[in-house]
Design a protein around this motif. Structure first.
Motif, PDB file in Angstrom:
ATOM      1  N   SER A  47      -4.026  -3.172  -9.751  1.00 13.49           N
ATOM      2  CA  SER A  47      -5.142  -2.226  -9.891  1.00 13.49           C
ATOM      3  C   SER A  47      -6.054  -2.195  -8.669  1.00 13.49           C
ATOM      4  CB  SER A  47      -5.958  -2.567 -11.141  1.00 13.49           C
ATOM      5  OG  SER A  47      -6.502  -3.861 -11.034  1.00 13.49           O
ATOM      6  N   GLY A  48      -5.774  -3.028  -7.687  1.00 15.54           N
ATOM      7  CA  GLY A  48      -6.581  -3.031  -6.469  1.00 15.54           C
ATOM      8  C   GLY A  48      -7.692  -4.062  -6.473  1.00 15.54           C
ATOM      9  N   LYS A  49      -7.461  -5.198  -7.156  1.00 17.05           N
ATOM     10  CA  LYS A  49      -8.509  -6.228  -7.255  1.00 17.05           C
ATOM     11  C   LYS A  49      -8.858  -6.828  -5.901  1.00 17.05           C
ATOM     12  CE  LYS A  49      -6.616  -8.895 -10.402  1.00 17.05           C
ATOM     13  NZ  LYS A  49      -5.400  -8.289 -10.890  1.00 17.05           N
ATOM     14  N   THR A  50      -7.877  -7.073  -5.040  1.00 13.41           N
ATOM     15  CA  THR A  50      -8.178  -7.695  -3.747  1.00 13.41           C
ATOM     16  C   THR A  50      -9.065  -6.782  -2.910  1.00 13.41           C
ATOM     17  OG1 THR A  50      -6.085  -8.904  -3.810  1.00 13.41           O
ATOM     18  CG2 THR A  50      -7.203  -8.757  -1.683  1.00 13.41           C
ATOM     19  N   VAL A  51      -8.737  -5.511  -2.851  1.00 11.46           N
ATOM     20  CA  VAL A  51      -9.590  -4.565  -2.130  1.00 11.46           C
ATOM     21  C   VAL A  51     -10.946  -4.484  -2.825  1.00 11.46           C
ATOM     22  CG1 VAL A  51      -9.896  -2.131  -1.484  1.00 11.46           C
ATOM     23  CG2 VAL A  51      -7.703  -3.270  -1.081  1.00 11.46           C
ATOM     24  N   ALA A  52     -10.965  -4.596  -4.155  1.00 12.20           N
ATOM     25  CA  ALA A  52     -12.235  -4.542  -4.889  1.00 12.20           C
ATOM     26  C   ALA A  52     -13.173  -5.649  -4.435  1.00 12.20           C
ATOM     27  CB  ALA A  52     -11.984  -4.630  -6.400  1.00 12.20           C
ATOM     28  N   PHE A  53     -12.695  -6.895  -4.379  1.00 12.25           N
ATOM     29  CA  PHE A  53     -13.644  -7.926  -3.939  1.00 12.25           C
ATOM     30  C   PHE A  53     -13.906  -7.836  -2.452  1.00 12.25           C
ATOM     31  CE2 PHE A  53      -9.837 -10.804  -4.656  1.00 12.25           C
ATOM     32  CZ  PHE A  53      -9.633 -11.239  -3.361  1.00 12.25           C
ATOM     33  N   GLY A  54     -12.968  -7.295  -1.690  1.00 12.05           N
ATOM     34  CA  GLY A  54     -13.230  -7.067  -0.266  1.00 12.05           C
ATOM     35  C   GLY A  54     -14.349  -6.077  -0.038  1.00 12.05           C
ATOM     36  N   ALA A  86      -2.769 -16.695  -2.020  1.00 12.76           N
ATOM     37  CA  ALA A  86      -3.734 -16.849  -0.922  1.00 12.76           C
ATOM     38  C   ALA A  86      -3.247 -16.127   0.331  1.00 12.76           C
ATOM     39  CB  ALA A  86      -3.980 -18.326  -0.635  1.00 12.76           C
ATOM     40  N   LEU A  87      -1.980 -16.232   0.649  1.00  3.55           N
ATOM     41  CA  LEU A  87      -1.434 -15.546   1.826  1.00  3.55           C
ATOM     42  C   LEU A  87      -1.500 -14.034   1.655  1.00  3.55           C
ATOM     43  CD1 LEU A  87       1.626 -17.874   2.560  1.00  3.55           C
ATOM     44  CD2 LEU A  87      -0.486 -17.689   3.911  1.00  3.55           C
ATOM     45  N   GLN A  88      -1.220 -13.556   0.446  1.00 11.90           N
ATOM     46  CA  GLN A  88      -1.297 -12.124   0.161  1.00 11.90           C
ATOM     47  C   GLN A  88      -2.734 -11.635   0.302  1.00 11.90           C
ATOM     48  OE1 GLN A  88       0.293 -11.059  -3.709  1.00 11.90           O
ATOM     49  NE2 GLN A  88      -0.934  -9.210  -3.773  1.00 11.90           N
ATOM     50  N   VAL A  89      -3.684 -12.381  -0.241  1.00 12.09           N
ATOM     51  CA  VAL A  89      -5.102 -12.013  -0.149  1.00 12.09           C
ATOM     52  C   VAL A  89      -5.542 -11.981   1.314  1.00 12.09           C
ATOM     53  CG1 VAL A  89      -7.450 -12.845  -0.618  1.00 12.09           C
ATOM     54  CG2 VAL A  89      -5.756 -12.777  -2.464  1.00 12.09           C
ATOM     55  N   SER A  90      -5.140 -12.987   2.070  1.00  8.63           N
ATOM     56  CA  SER A  90      -5.501 -13.061   3.485  1.00  8.63           C
ATOM     57  C   SER A  90      -4.973 -11.850   4.244  1.00  8.63           C
ATOM     58  CB  SER A  90      -4.952 -14.359   4.081  1.00  8.63           C
ATOM     59  OG  SER A  90      -5.412 -14.518   5.390  1.00  8.63           O
ATOM     60  N   GLU A  91      -3.764 -11.448   3.933  1.00 14.10           N
ATOM     61  CA  GLU A  91      -3.165 -10.282   4.586  1.00 14.10           C
ATOM     62  C   GLU A  91      -3.942  -9.004   4.240  1.00 14.10           C
ATOM     63  OE1 GLU A  91       1.004  -7.926   4.197  1.00 14.10           O
ATOM     64  OE2 GLU A  91       1.158 -10.090   4.524  1.00 14.10           O
ATOM     65  N   GLY A  94      -7.184  -9.010   5.901  1.00 12.25           N
ATOM     66  CA  GLY A  94      -6.937  -8.854   7.339  1.00 12.25           C
ATOM     67  C   GLY A  94      -6.984  -7.399   7.770  1.00 12.25           C
ATOM     68  N   TRP A  95      -6.282  -6.521   7.049  1.00 15.56           N
ATOM     69  CA  TRP A  95      -6.338  -5.104   7.440  1.00 15.56           C
ATOM     70  C   TRP A  95      -7.674  -4.481   7.042  1.00 15.56           C
ATOM     71  CZ3 TRP A  95      -7.309  -1.388   3.917  1.00 15.56           C
ATOM     72  CH2 TRP A  95      -6.867  -1.545   2.603  1.00 15.56           C
ATOM     73  N   LEU A  96      -8.251  -4.915   5.914  1.00 20.12           N
ATOM     74  CA  LEU A  96      -9.504  -4.325   5.462  1.00 20.12           C
ATOM     75  C   LEU A  96     -10.646  -4.634   6.432  1.00 20.12           C
ATOM     76  CD1 LEU A  96     -10.992  -2.733   3.251  1.00 20.12           C
ATOM     77  CD2 LEU A  96     -11.332  -4.903   2.048  1.00 20.12           C
ATOM     78  N   PHE A 184     -12.457 -13.118 -10.567  1.00 22.52           N
ATOM     79  CA  PHE A 184     -11.479 -12.073 -10.847  1.00 22.52           C
ATOM     80  C   PHE A 184     -10.313 -12.673 -11.617  1.00 22.52           C
ATOM     81  CE2 PHE A 184     -13.882  -9.810  -7.800  1.00 22.52           C
ATOM     82  CZ  PHE A 184     -13.556  -8.480  -7.897  1.00 22.52           C
ATOM     83  N   SER A 185      -9.796 -11.901 -12.571  1.00 23.69           N
ATOM     84  CA  SER A 185      -8.604 -12.337 -13.292  1.00 23.69           C
ATOM     85  C   SER A 185      -7.799 -11.115 -13.711  1.00 23.69           C
ATOM     86  CB  SER A 185      -8.978 -13.193 -14.515  1.00 23.69           C
ATOM     87  OG  SER A 185      -9.637 -12.404 -15.471  1.00 23.69           O
TER      88      SER A 185
END
Length: 187
Positions: A47-54, A86-91, A94-96, A184-185
């Motif tokens: 749903s786009g949680k990583t971009v959401a917290f970014g 963690a690696l996925q979040v970092s990536e 990284g672009w954001l 986030f969960s």
């Protein structure tokens, strides 16, 4: 709330990736009522949680100057239960945050700890890692959490289920009481 209200480097990065409008979870964290508050966010995978917290961190991290703080200590800490996440979040971050010149250090078990320490010593704006590895860096004084403005616990419920409570408490005890905490969960 559209992405245009975000700092230019963040909105440009989103536009370059084809984001025209925020997903539901991204819109929720950008609501005026969410600003400056601790949040508990539950949304399904994809749903786009990583971009959401970014994006939730962006305006405050950039501040009035419109740029990231000039500091060797990180402003944001993202904790994930597994190396892969963690690696996925970092990536993703990284672009954001790439157009803003953000320095992102990733600290996870099974990777070169000396390389991580060098990245931390050279200064990081955002640190992403797993509980055990982050705690190790904190205890060895390689990771200074005194200027943390945001802590994101990604898959917070899963980390507690996996027995990371002691590690999380030890890490959080080193962060300022004034920090924002975003839990986030997945649903």
């Amino acid at each position: 709330m559209p992405f245009s209200h975000l700092p230019a480097p963040i909105s440009e990065a989103l536009s370059a990736r084809g984001y025209a409008e925020p997903t539901a979870v991204q819109a929720a964290v950008l609501e005026p009522e969410a600003r400056g508050r601790d949040l508990i966010v539950s949304a399904r995978t994809g749903s786009g949680k990583t971009v959401a917290f970014g994006v939730a961190m962006a305006n405050e991290l950039f501040g009035d100057r419109g740029m990231l703080p000039d500091s060797y200590s990180p402003s944001a800490l993202v904790i994930a239960p597994t190396r892969e996440l963690a690696l996925q979040v970092s990536e993703e971050l990284g672009w954001l945050y790439g157009k803003a010149g953000a320095r992102i250090a990733t600290c996870v078990g099974g990777m070169n700890i000396a390389k991580e320490r060098r990245a931390l010593a050279n200064g990081a704006d955002i640190v992403v890692g797993t509980p055990g590895r982050l705690r190790d860096h904190v205890e060895r004084r390689a990771l200074d959490l005194s200027e943390i403005a945001f802590v994101v616990l990604d898959e917070a419920d899963e980390m507690l289920d996996m027995g990371f409570r002691d590690d999380l408490e030890a890490i959080l005890d080193e962060t300022p009481a004034t920090r924002r905490t975003l839990l986030f969960s997945a649903t």
